[in-house]
Design a protein around this motif. Structure first.
Motif, PDB file in Angstrom:
ATOM      1  N   GLU A  98       0.827  -1.205   0.000  1.00 12.92           N
ATOM      2  CA  GLU A  98       0.000   0.000   0.000  1.00 12.92           C
ATOM      3  C   GLU A  98       0.860   1.253   0.000  1.00 12.92           C
ATOM      4  O   GLU A  98       0.600   2.207  -0.736  1.00 12.92           O
ATOM      5  CB  GLU A  98      -0.929  -0.002   1.211  1.00 12.92           C
ATOM      6  N   GLN A  99       1.929   1.250   0.813  1.00 12.28           N
ATOM      7  CA  GLN A  99       2.821   2.411   0.864  1.00 12.28           C
ATOM      8  C   GLN A  99       3.515   2.623  -0.475  1.00 12.28           C
ATOM      9  O   GLN A  99       3.658   3.754  -0.940  1.00 12.28           O
ATOM     10  CB  GLN A  99       3.860   2.205   1.970  1.00 12.28           C
ATOM     11  N   ARG A 100       3.956   1.547  -1.110  1.00 13.74           N
ATOM     12  CA  ARG A 100       4.609   1.676  -2.415  1.00 13.74           C
ATOM     13  C   ARG A 100       3.632   2.226  -3.446  1.00 13.74           C
ATOM     14  O   ARG A 100       4.003   3.029  -4.308  1.00 13.74           O
ATOM     15  CB  ARG A 100       5.173   0.332  -2.864  1.00 13.74           C
ATOM     16  N   LYS A 101       2.377   1.798  -3.379  1.00 14.83           N
ATOM     17  CA  LYS A 101       1.374   2.306  -4.308  1.00 14.83           C
ATOM     18  C   LYS A 101       1.201   3.812  -4.135  1.00 14.83           C
ATOM     19  O   LYS A 101       1.130   4.563  -5.114  1.00 14.83           O
ATOM     20  CB  LYS A 101       0.047   1.587  -4.077  1.00 14.83           C
ATOM     21  N   PHE A 102       1.158   4.278  -2.863  1.00 18.36           N
ATOM     22  CA  PHE A 102       1.019   5.712  -2.603  1.00 18.36           C
ATOM     23  C   PHE A 102       2.234   6.475  -3.135  1.00 18.36           C
ATOM     24  O   PHE A 102       2.095   7.528  -3.766  1.00 18.36           O
ATOM     25  CB  PHE A 102       0.879   5.963  -1.096  1.00 18.36           C
ATOM     26  N   ALA A 103       3.443   5.946  -2.872  1.00 21.83           N
ATOM     27  CA  ALA A 103       4.669   6.633  -3.306  1.00 21.83           C
ATOM     28  C   ALA A 103       4.769   6.673  -4.828  1.00 21.83           C
ATOM     29  O   ALA A 103       5.198   7.679  -5.402  1.00 21.83           O
ATOM     30  CB  ALA A 103       5.894   5.939  -2.712  1.00 21.83           C
ATOM     31  N   GLU A 104       4.363   5.597  -5.495  1.00 19.43           N
ATOM     32  CA  GLU A 104       4.399   5.580  -6.953  1.00 19.43           C
ATOM     33  C   GLU A 104       3.374   6.537  -7.547  1.00 19.43           C
ATOM     34  O   GLU A 104       3.603   7.122  -8.612  1.00 19.43           O
ATOM     35  CB  GLU A 104       4.171   4.154  -7.461  1.00 19.43           C
ATOM     36  N   GLN A 105       2.244   6.726  -6.848  1.00 19.62           N
ATOM     37  CA  GLN A 105       1.266   7.706  -7.313  1.00 19.62           C
ATOM     38  C   GLN A 105       1.814   9.125  -7.173  1.00 19.62           C
ATOM     39  O   GLN A 105       1.586   9.984  -8.027  1.00 19.62           O
ATOM     40  CB  GLN A 105      -0.039   7.567  -6.514  1.00 19.62           C
ATOM     41  N   ILE A 106       2.561   9.365  -6.090  1.00 19.40           N
ATOM     42  CA  ILE A 106       3.221  10.665  -5.938  1.00 19.40           C
ATOM     43  C   ILE A 106       4.195  10.895  -7.088  1.00 19.40           C
ATOM     44  O   ILE A 106       4.255  11.980  -7.664  1.00 19.40           O
ATOM     45  CB  ILE A 106       3.961  10.733  -4.578  1.00 19.40           C
ATOM     46  N   ARG A 107       4.950   9.861  -7.437  1.00 13.62           N
ATOM     47  CA  ARG A 107       5.911   9.996  -8.531  1.00 13.62           C
ATOM     48  C   ARG A 107       5.199  10.282  -9.854  1.00 13.62           C
ATOM     49  O   ARG A 107       5.618  11.173 -10.604  1.00 13.62           O
ATOM     50  CB  ARG A 107       6.750   8.726  -8.658  1.00 13.62           C
ATOM     51  N   ALA A 108       4.131   9.541 -10.136  1.00 17.35           N
ATOM     52  CA  ALA A 108       3.407   9.749 -11.389  1.00 17.35           C
ATOM     53  C   ALA A 108       2.817  11.151 -11.460  1.00 17.35           C
ATOM     54  O   ALA A 108       2.898  11.826 -12.490  1.00 17.35           O
ATOM     55  CB  ALA A 108       2.312   8.696 -11.540  1.00 17.35           C
ATOM     56  N   SER A 109       2.214  11.603 -10.364  1.00 17.63           N
ATOM     57  CA  SER A 109       1.610  12.940 -10.343  1.00 17.63           C
ATOM     58  C   SER A 109       2.676  14.023 -10.452  1.00 17.63           C
ATOM     59  O   SER A 109       2.476  15.038 -11.129  1.00 17.63           O
ATOM     60  CB  SER A 109       0.787  13.123  -9.063  1.00 17.63           C
ATOM     61  N   SER A 110       3.814  13.818  -9.792  1.00 19.78           N
ATOM     62  CA  SER A 110       4.902  14.799  -9.865  1.00 19.78           C
ATOM     63  C   SER A 110       5.448  14.897 -11.278  1.00 19.78           C
ATOM     64  O   SER A 110       5.734  15.993 -11.771  1.00 19.78           O
ATOM     65  CB  SER A 110       6.025  14.411  -8.896  1.00 19.78           C
ATOM     66  N   GLU A 111       5.587  13.755 -11.940  1.00 16.18           N
ATOM     67  CA  GLU A 111       6.076  13.761 -13.318  1.00 16.18           C
ATOM     68  C   GLU A 111       5.095  14.477 -14.240  1.00 16.18           C
ATOM     69  O   GLU A 111       5.505  15.219 -15.135  1.00 16.18           O
ATOM     70  CB  GLU A 111       6.316  12.324 -13.791  1.00 16.18           C
ATOM     71  N   SER A 112       3.798  14.274 -14.004  1.00 19.01           N
ATOM     72  CA  SER A 112       2.790  14.969 -14.813  1.00 19.01           C
ATOM     73  C   SER A 112       2.871  16.475 -14.596  1.00 19.01           C
ATOM     74  O   SER A 112       2.766  17.264 -15.540  1.00 19.01           O
ATOM     75  CB  SER A 112       1.393  14.456 -14.463  1.00 19.01           C
ATOM     76  N   LEU A 113       3.048  16.874 -13.343  1.00 17.55           N
ATOM     77  CA  LEU A 113       3.157  18.300 -13.044  1.00 17.55           C
ATOM     78  C   LEU A 113       4.416  18.887 -13.663  1.00 17.55           C
ATOM     79  O   LEU A 113       4.403  20.010 -14.176  1.00 17.55           O
ATOM     80  CB  LEU A 113       3.162  18.512 -11.526  1.00 17.55           C
ATOM     81  N   LEU A 114       5.510  18.139 -13.656  1.00 16.24           N
ATOM     82  CA  LEU A 114       6.750  18.627 -14.249  1.00 16.24           C
ATOM     83  C   LEU A 114       6.595  18.812 -15.753  1.00 16.24           C
ATOM     84  O   LEU A 114       7.107  19.775 -16.329  1.00 16.24           O
ATOM     85  CB  LEU A 114       7.890  17.653 -13.946  1.00 16.24           C
ATOM     86  N   VAL A 115       5.879  17.875 -16.405  1.00 12.54           N
ATOM     87  CA  VAL A 115       5.619  18.015 -17.839  1.00 12.54           C
ATOM     88  C   VAL A 115       4.824  19.289 -18.108  1.00 12.54           C
ATOM     89  O   VAL A 115       5.117  20.041 -19.052  1.00 12.54           O
ATOM     90  CB  VAL A 115       4.858  16.777 -18.367  1.00 12.54           C
ATOM     91  N   LEU A 116       3.809  19.548 -17.287  1.00  9.81           N
ATOM     92  CA  LEU A 116       3.003  20.760 -17.463  1.00  9.81           C
ATOM     93  C   LEU A 116       3.851  22.014 -17.287  1.00  9.81           C
ATOM     94  O   LEU A 116       3.756  22.966 -18.077  1.00  9.81           O
ATOM     95  CB  LEU A 116       1.845  20.757 -16.459  1.00  9.81           C
ATOM     96  N   ILE A 117       4.697  22.035 -16.268  1.00 10.72           N
ATOM     97  CA  ILE A 117       5.559  23.194 -16.034  1.00 10.72           C
ATOM     98  C   ILE A 117       6.509  23.397 -17.208  1.00 10.72           C
ATOM     99  O   ILE A 117       6.727  24.526 -17.669  1.00 10.72           O
ATOM    100  CB  ILE A 117       6.341  23.007 -14.714  1.00 10.72           C
ATOM    101  N   ASN A 118       7.071  22.309 -17.705  1.00 10.38           N
ATOM    102  CA  ASN A 118       7.975  22.418 -18.864  1.00 10.38           C
ATOM    103  C   ASN A 118       7.238  22.929 -20.095  1.00 10.38           C
ATOM    104  O   ASN A 118       7.786  23.719 -20.873  1.00 10.38           O
ATOM    105  CB  ASN A 118       8.607  21.056 -19.154  1.00 10.38           C
ATOM    106  N   ASP A 119       5.992  22.470 -20.283  1.00 12.88           N
ATOM    107  CA  ASP A 119       5.201  22.950 -21.422  1.00 12.88           C
ATOM    108  C   ASP A 119       4.951  24.455 -21.324  1.00 12.88           C
ATOM    109  O   ASP A 119       5.040  25.185 -22.316  1.00 12.88           O
ATOM    110  CB  ASP A 119       3.870  22.200 -21.487  1.00 12.88           C
ATOM    111  N   ILE A 120       4.613  24.909 -20.131  1.00 11.17           N
ATOM    112  CA  ILE A 120       4.365  26.345 -19.939  1.00 11.17           C
ATOM    113  C   ILE A 120       5.632  27.142 -20.223  1.00 11.17           C
ATOM    114  O   ILE A 120       5.599  28.201 -20.865  1.00 11.17           O
ATOM    115  CB  ILE A 120       3.855  26.609 -18.507  1.00 11.17           C
TER     116      ILE A 120
END
Length: 758
Positions: free
Chosen positions: A87-109
């Motif tokens: 369960e903890q790994r699932k939460f941490a991997e979701q943080i990683r996926a969301s952070s990567e998505s946010l980084l892509v958005l910031i780079n696009d801007i």
């Protein structure tokens, strides 16, 4: 006509011979239109100024947002390195996926602001276009295969692929188009085709096509695709996410490459996104060549087994380019029938991705070979006994394929198999690593890996060179090195032997938390809250301390930690140097007065509250490794303040010493933790002025220099460091590595102009 007009009046007096005013001459001019144009021009200037301010604001905010986001992502990676529950790994991997998505958005801007400001420039470097294509396909393969989608690519092996241009922007376009294809496709495939359109003495023009078998796009929707912040409809955003920036930016990149971008699609029948680009030809360079395997003229053929028609056609075309004859079937059961009746020296098997999120059936969406740009691929074999969907899906999976190969080893040992295993099934493939006459390649397969495997298995090549191993494992990256199937989970490595640690802290809660973290790594811990009791508990046991390490709060009841360190130093002067006590201070602020006092007192390291297990683990590991290395030297070890050591301390154990210069405390801490975990000795500075002074005082090997800092930027500090080195006659100066959140040609030029190394 009663229109209101603006009039410019110009009046001048009329005088007589004596100078007396006798009248007035007035001229009126209608300036209504002129005034309107002036107001429009003023509004235009205001709009441009507002747009420039907006672009500057977005660029600044993108940089400021990226800094803490990098820390979040780095810290999360450290969490993933620890032992976690499912369960903890699932939460941490979701943080990683969301952070990567946010980084892509910031780079696009950030890219968008550069495009609007006209400051986005392409770099010109030599690169291998095939490598960029294959690397990008590899990067999205896990996501595609996880949905049960096939993902593959094709570029003619005879095409010259070493070109000059901007590989990063090309990769960004690939990634956007492939990611969109995977996002909007539920079954079938996503396919990248690269075609050479035109060649001149100096340039090569390519056309890139990305096919998918997804939901398709209506004609009205296609008109909105390349507009900024625009998607086909609002329901698309709710269902699939996204901002509508990716395609707009990709189109701009394609145009900067002297190309264009477009789409062909029909709702419910998939889409084709294409773009063109022009690159400079590279002269006097060895282009990749793929020698045809020595199978031609033997009267033999290769049998190809792949349930997905797109994958099958692309592999058939590669084999055709290698001058090999090939027959293809869509089922391993059909292949067995043929193998009983015909002689095939090599069988290429592509296990299905069924069960990875979607079933592969005989009725899956298929694109014709002509539509894929592969020409007319005629399968030389036609079987009438077509299996049903369930059988096809079951027959093509990895387990069934490998079991069939085991049977084949016994009945036809001369047949060699090349299994293109989906990367999501490599762990399962490890179970079959003892299979003889079989090579495992990860899929998507790279051209060199496939070519080398064929070269290794062809009869003439085997008779000349022989096989190095009955089970030849190849990697997709090089086609020649071993494929590592037995993967050790990250963070599972031993961090060092168990230590006996005394925890001296005033707060009971912090003592308990820290003890729990340390005991998880099998360390033995005792607790203490009184500063006067610390030395008594640390009493010598023979010629050594009673503990391996002391973790001490800066302020204890009855005594400061700095006073304890002085007493420890006095005792160690008469003790053997083979096992000095490790002293780690605990402070509230990493760069505050308490931290500076601990460093000046000579503590080996400093921990920050609240505790992070990865930080604690990495600190102990680095210190124990350092102590073990110094103990092997069998030389006296004196405690040296970490902020002032270097020349004397490093004489006993040469070590790469790194200075991290960054105005962001979190970024400094992250870099320090990562570097110390790898065994580097790390010091820190919070701006360019401090960094320049530190380099003048201590002989560092490497400086990681942030570019944008208050007081003095990293580039200004680099110039100062180089001037100081020149004045001292230093020939081999410190290595200065520029660190910036927004890598661009302008940043790179500033770094190198200031004397940066990389």
């Amino acid at each position: 006509d009663k229109r209101r007009v603006e009039v410019l009046l110009n009046a001048t007096t009329r005088r007589d011979v004596t100078g007396a005013i006798v009248g007035v001459i007035g001229v009126g001019q209608d300036i209504t239109e002129m005034r309107r144009l002036m107001e429009q021009e003023a509004l235009l200037f205001q709009a441009q100024a507002a747009n420039d301010a907006k672009s500057q604001f977005l660029a600044t905010m993108s940089h400021e947002m990226r800094t803490p986001l990098n820390v979040i992502m780095g810290m999360n990676e450290l969490v993933l390195d620890t032992v976690l529950s499912a369960e903890q790994r699932k939460f941490a991997e979701q943080i990683r996926a969301s952070s990567e998505s946010l980084l892509v958005l910031i780079n696009d801007i950030l890219d968008l602001t550069k495009i609007e400001a006209g400051k986005l420039e392409l770099v010109s470097v030599d690169f291998d276009l095939r490598s960029v294509m294959e690397e990008t396909v590899d990067s999205v393969a896990s996501k595609a295969l996880g949905k049960g989608l096939e993902v593959c690519s094709y570029l003619n092996p005879n095409t010259e692929t070493i070109v000059n241009g901007d590989p990063d922007r090309l990769r960004q376009i690939f990634l956007n188009l492939l990611s969109n294809g995977i996002k909007f496709t539920e079954r079938g495939q996503v396919y990248l085709l690269v075609e050479l359109e035109d060649v001149t003495a100096t340039h090569q023009a390519f056309r890139f096509k990305v096919y998918d078998s997804g939901i398709g796009i209506s004609e009205d929707g296609q008109k909105k695709l390349f507009n900024r912040f625009s998607q086909v409809d609002s329901s698309t955003t709710r269902t699939y996410g996204g901002t509508g920036l990716g395609l707009a930016i990709s189109k701009q990149f394609a145009e900067l490459m002297d190309g264009s971008m477009g789409v062909q699609s029909e709702q419910g029948k998939g889409s084709l996104f294409w773009f063109s680009a022009v690159f400079k030809r590279v002269q006097n360079v060895d282009q990749p060549r793929f020698q045809p395997p020595s199978l031609l003229g033997q009267g033999l053929s290769i049998l190809l087994v792949a349930s997905n028609e797109t994958l099958r056609n692309s592999l058939l075309r590669y084999l055709e380019n290698f001058e090999l004859q090939a027959l293809s079937v869509d089922s391993i059961f059909k292949a067995m029938t043929l193998l009983n009746d015909h002689d095939f020296p090599i069988v290429i098997i592509c296990p299905s991705v069924a069960g990875e999120g979607g079933a592969v059936t005989a009725h899956s969406y298929k694109m014709s070979a002509r539509a894929q740009g592969l020409g007319e691929i005629e399968e030389e074999l036609t079987l009438d006994d077509a299996d049903d969907d369930e059988v096809i899906g079951r027959a093509d999976n990895l387990r069934t394929s490998m079991e069939v190969l085991k049977t084949l080893e016994q009945t036809q040992p001369h047949v060699h198999a090349i299994v293109l295993c989906p990367i999501t099934q490599l762990s399962q493939a490890a179970l079959y690593r003892d299979s003889t006459n079989c090579s495992l390649l990860s899929r998507p397969v790279r051209l060199k890996a496939l070519h080398d495997a064929l070269m290794d298995h062809c009869p003439i090549n085997r008779s000349v060179a022989g096989r190095s191993s009955p089970n030849n494992m190849l990697s997709a990256a090089s086609g020649s090195t071993a494929l590592q199937l037995d993967v050790v989970p990250r963070g599972a490595e031993e961090s060092g032997k168990a230590l006996k640690i005394l925890i001296a802290m005033a707060d009971q809660g912090n003592r308990i938390v820290l003890r729990a973290m340390l005991m998880r790594d099998m360390h033995q811990c005792d607790l203490c809250s009184d500063g006067k009791e610390v030395i008594r508990m640390l009493k010598r046991n023979g010629d050594a301390w009673n503990y391996d390490a002391l973790i001490v709060d800066y302020r204890l009841e009855g005594k400061l930690s700095t006073e304890i360190v002085r007493e420890v130093d006095e005792s160690e002067r008469v003790m053997p140097a083979s096992k000095p006590l490790l002293v780690i201070g605990v402070v509230m602020e990493k760069d505050g007065e308490e931290s500076a006092a601990c460093t000046a007192a000579g503590m080996d390291a400093v921990l920050l509250k609240p505790f992070e297990r990865a930080d604690v683990k990495a600190t102990l590991f680095a210190l124990t490794q350092k102590r073990a290395a110094r103990a092997q030297q069998q030389k006296p070890l004196e405690r040296i303040p970490s902020g002032l050591s270097g020349e004397d301390g490093d004489k006993q154990q040469p070590k790469i010493r790194v200075l991290v210069v960054d105005d962001d405390g979190g970024q400094r801490m992250l870099l320090r933790m990562m570097l110390e975990k790898e065994g580097f000795q790390v010091d820190q500075a919070e701006d360019g002025a401090q960094g320049a002074k530190a380099v003048a005082r201590v002989a560092y090997t490497v400086v990681l220099m942030d570019g944008f800092m208050p007081k003095k930027t990293g580039w200004e500090a680099s110039v100062e460091i180089r001037k100081e080195e020149k004045a001292r006659g230093v020939t081999n100066g410190v290595i200065i590595v520029g660190v910036t959140g927004a890598t661009s040609r302008e940043d790179a030029e500033k770094c190198f102009a200031a004397g940066g190394t990389a």
